[in-house]
Design a protein around this motif. Structure first.
Motif, PDB file in Angstrom:
ATOM      1  N   PHE A 195      26.431  38.298  16.794  1.00  0.00           N
ATOM      2  CA  PHE A 195      25.196  38.753  17.422  1.00  0.00           C
ATOM      3  C   PHE A 195      25.382  39.971  18.312  1.00  0.00           C
ATOM      4  N   GLY A 196      26.582  40.531  18.354  1.00  0.00           N
ATOM      5  CA  GLY A 196      26.827  41.679  19.220  1.00  0.00           C
ATOM      6  C   GLY A 196      26.816  43.017  18.514  1.00  0.00           C
ATOM      7  N   TRP A 197      27.088  43.025  17.214  1.00  0.00           N
ATOM      8  CA  TRP A 197      27.223  44.285  16.475  1.00  0.00           C
ATOM      9  C   TRP A 197      25.880  44.849  16.012  1.00  0.00           C
ATOM     10  N   PRO A 198      24.963  44.050  15.456  1.00  0.00           N
ATOM     11  CA  PRO A 198      23.692  44.617  14.981  1.00  0.00           C
ATOM     12  C   PRO A 198      22.782  45.000  16.145  1.00  0.00           C
ATOM     13  N   THR A 199      21.801  45.838  15.870  1.00  0.00           N
ATOM     14  CA  THR A 199      20.764  46.086  16.870  1.00  0.00           C
ATOM     15  C   THR A 199      19.958  44.802  17.056  1.00  0.00           C
ATOM     16  N   GLU A 200      19.161  44.757  18.117  1.00  0.00           N
ATOM     17  CA  GLU A 200      18.351  43.564  18.325  1.00  0.00           C
ATOM     18  C   GLU A 200      17.386  43.347  17.161  1.00  0.00           C
ATOM     19  N   ALA A 201      16.801  44.423  16.663  1.00  0.00           N
ATOM     20  CA  ALA A 201      15.871  44.296  15.531  1.00  0.00           C
ATOM     21  C   ALA A 201      16.589  43.779  14.294  1.00  0.00           C
ATOM     22  N   GLU A 202      17.807  44.271  14.050  1.00  0.00           N
ATOM     23  CA  GLU A 202      18.584  43.799  12.901  1.00  0.00           C
ATOM     24  C   GLU A 202      18.982  42.340  13.068  1.00  0.00           C
ATOM     25  N   LEU A 203      19.318  41.957  14.285  1.00  0.00           N
ATOM     26  CA  LEU A 203      19.675  40.562  14.545  1.00  0.00           C
ATOM     27  C   LEU A 203      18.490  39.648  14.240  1.00  0.00           C
ATOM     28  N   ARG A 204      17.329  40.011  14.763  1.00  0.00           N
ATOM     29  CA  ARG A 204      16.144  39.186  14.520  1.00  0.00           C
ATOM     30  C   ARG A 204      15.782  39.167  13.033  1.00  0.00           C
ATOM     31  N   GLY A 205      15.907  40.310  12.374  1.00  0.00           N
ATOM     32  CA  GLY A 205      15.614  40.369  10.948  1.00  0.00           C
ATOM     33  C   GLY A 205      16.569  39.515  10.134  1.00  0.00           C
ATOM     34  N   GLY A 206      17.859  39.538  10.504  1.00  0.00           N
ATOM     35  CA  GLY A 206      18.838  38.740   9.799  1.00  0.00           C
ATOM     36  C   GLY A 206      18.633  37.252   9.986  1.00  0.00           C
ATOM     37  N   LEU A 207      18.264  36.849  11.189  1.00  0.00           N
ATOM     38  CA  LEU A 207      18.001  35.438  11.447  1.00  0.00           C
ATOM     39  C   LEU A 207      16.805  34.953  10.631  1.00  0.00           C
ATOM     40  N   ALA A 208      15.758  35.755  10.589  1.00  0.00           N
ATOM     41  CA  ALA A 208      14.588  35.401   9.775  1.00  0.00           C
ATOM     42  C   ALA A 208      14.970  35.317   8.296  1.00  0.00           C
ATOM     43  N   ALA A 209      15.867  36.209   7.860  1.00  0.00           N
ATOM     44  CA  ALA A 209      16.305  36.192   6.461  1.00  0.00           C
ATOM     45  C   ALA A 209      17.076  34.917   6.134  1.00  0.00           C
ATOM     46  N   ILE A 210      17.886  34.431   7.071  1.00  0.00           N
ATOM     47  CA  ILE A 210      18.608  33.180   6.833  1.00  0.00           C
ATOM     48  C   ILE A 210      17.625  32.042   6.615  1.00  0.00           C
ATOM     49  N   SER A 211      16.607  31.984   7.462  1.00  0.00           N
ATOM     50  CA  SER A 211      15.595  30.938   7.306  1.00  0.00           C
ATOM     51  C   SER A 211      14.910  31.045   5.951  1.00  0.00           C
ATOM     52  N   ALA A 212      14.584  32.278   5.561  1.00  0.00           N
ATOM     53  CA  ALA A 212      13.909  32.475   4.262  1.00  0.00           C
ATOM     54  C   ALA A 212      14.809  32.069   3.100  1.00  0.00           C
ATOM     55  N   ALA A 213      16.091  32.435   3.173  1.00  0.00           N
ATOM     56  CA  ALA A 213      17.027  32.113   2.088  1.00  0.00           C
ATOM     57  C   ALA A 213      17.286  30.612   1.992  1.00  0.00           C
ATOM     58  N   LEU A 214      17.254  29.926   3.117  1.00  0.00           N
ATOM     59  CA  LEU A 214      17.452  28.487   3.095  1.00  0.00           C
ATOM     60  C   LEU A 214      16.357  27.766   2.320  1.00  0.00           C
ATOM     61  N   ARG A 215      15.180  28.357   2.318  1.00  0.00           N
ATOM     62  CA  ARG A 215      14.050  27.723   1.663  1.00  0.00           C
ATOM     63  C   ARG A 215      13.782  28.312   0.278  1.00  0.00           C
ATOM     64  N   GLY A 216      14.676  29.189  -0.144  1.00  0.00           N
ATOM     65  CA  GLY A 216      14.619  29.695  -1.504  1.00  0.00           C
ATOM     66  C   GLY A 216      13.464  30.638  -1.775  1.00  0.00           C
TER      67      GLY A 216
END
Length: 366
Positions: A345-366
């Protein structure tokens, strides 16, 4: 030596291609810094062979961080990886044994494997908050054990030992006439009280650190090892000289200037990294399929996917990357089950971090 490439390096984002990743949550450091970002300018250096132990002023800055250390206890190396390689090859042979607390930074496992020595693992347990079990470490020691290997703050979970646990490991190493190696790469990124350097507590302990993770300058390849045992320090110096004689005077000048600004840099960095950790915590609090042990240091955590046995983890990681452009460090990088992954959580920008977290949730649900 029987070398084999480490999985974490074969699958590193620089190997896959940064341009193919939209949300890179696999990195284990803060954002990469430029010289201009941290206000550094190089002097007109003479490009000679540097001091074999490392620049004396740089070593003094490192030693000054803990009571009881002197510049002579410090050996500057080519990153923490260089220090770990020197330690393993100097201490271990095919007839020796070591105990590794796992998961761990890959070099702490793969270099001993290449040497051919016996390894016993003490695996950390998510349900025990990834706490080190000192009794299990003790039980794994053998008469030919040369080394106990731990990281603190821990990579990849971000957890920390208590001072009592650190003292117990030091005492265990002393009583069994072996060495305690503590990879302290994230020590400057402790969100509570910072533990003392292990090397400052006993000549049996070896501390390793670098400027790569907490200061975001992995490109200069500056790390160090610290030990209060002059004879073993001389052995480590001999190894460094045979590998590369000395370090780069350019890299060491940048490192010296960075550590001269250390306190001011960390004063602004730590609150921001703590806020990033809270962003991940808020996401986890709302995501029933993911849990973690809240990190106490560093800029990585090791979440666990709360999915049933029929969930296809390989397809999840493929979907996450190919459909959502998001990269995390899967558990097999650390010889752990695939339902775990390292999240930086330290390397990406805050926007990238939030986008990546949302993507994990989306990928979990297929």
């Amino acid at each position: 030596m029987n070398y084999a490439r480490m999985v974490i390096e074969k699958e590193a984002p620089e190997e896959y291609g940064y341009g193919r990743i939209r949300y890179n949550l696999s990195e284990s450091s803060i954002a990469d810094q430029k010289l201009s970002d941290i206000g550094l300018a190089l002097p007109d250096l003479t490009l000679f062979y540097g001091e074999h132990r490392g620049d004396k002023d740089l070593r003094a800055l490192i030693a000054a961080q803990d009571k009881g250390l002197s510049p002579g206890d410090v050996l500057v190396t080519a990153g923490a990886a260089g220090a770990l390689f020197i330690i393993a090859t100097a201490l271990l042979s095919a007839s020796d044994h070591l105990v590794v607390v796992r998961p761990n930074y890959a070099t702490n496992i793969e270099t001993p494997k290449a040497i051919g020595c016996a390894i016993s693992y003490v695996d950390l347990d998510f349900d025990q908050s990834f706490a080190v079990d000192i009794d299990r470490v003790k039980a794994e020691l053998r008469p030919n054990s040369k080394l106990i290997s731990v990281t603190c703050p821990h990579n990849p979970t971000g957890t920390m030992m208590t001072r009592a646990d650190l003292d117990a490991l030091v005492a265990l190493a002393e009583s069994r006439k072996c060495r305690l190696l503590v990879d302290e790469t994230y020590r400057d990124l402790s969100y509570g009280a910072r533990l003392p350097s292990a090397a400052s507590l006993s000549p049996a302990a070896i501390s390793v650190c670098s400027l790569s993770k907490a200061f975001g300058i992995p490109g200069i390849r500056i790390g160090w090892l610290v030990i209060r045992d002059p004879q073993l320090q001389e052995t480590f110096l001999a190894a460094k000289e045979q590998i590369g004689i000395c370090g780069s005077v350019i890299d060491e000048a940048i490192a010296r200037s960075t550590l001269e600004r250390r306190d001011a840099f960390l004063a602004s960095l730590l609150p921001e990294m703590a806020r990033r950790r809270d962003i991940v915590q808020d996401w986890i609090d709302g995501e029933k399929l993911v849990d973690w042990v809240r990190p106490q240091g560093g800029v990585v955590g090791f979440p666990r996917l709360n999915v049933d046995a029929g969930f296809d983890l390989d397809k999840f990681y493929t979907r996450l990357l190919e459909q959502h452009g998001t990269y995390v460090g899967p558990g097999h990088w650390f010889e752990m089950p695939k339902r775990f992954f390292r999240l930086g959580f330290g390397w990406p920008t805050e926007a990238e971090l939030r986008g990546g977290l949302a993507a994990i949730s989306a990928a979990l649900r297929g």
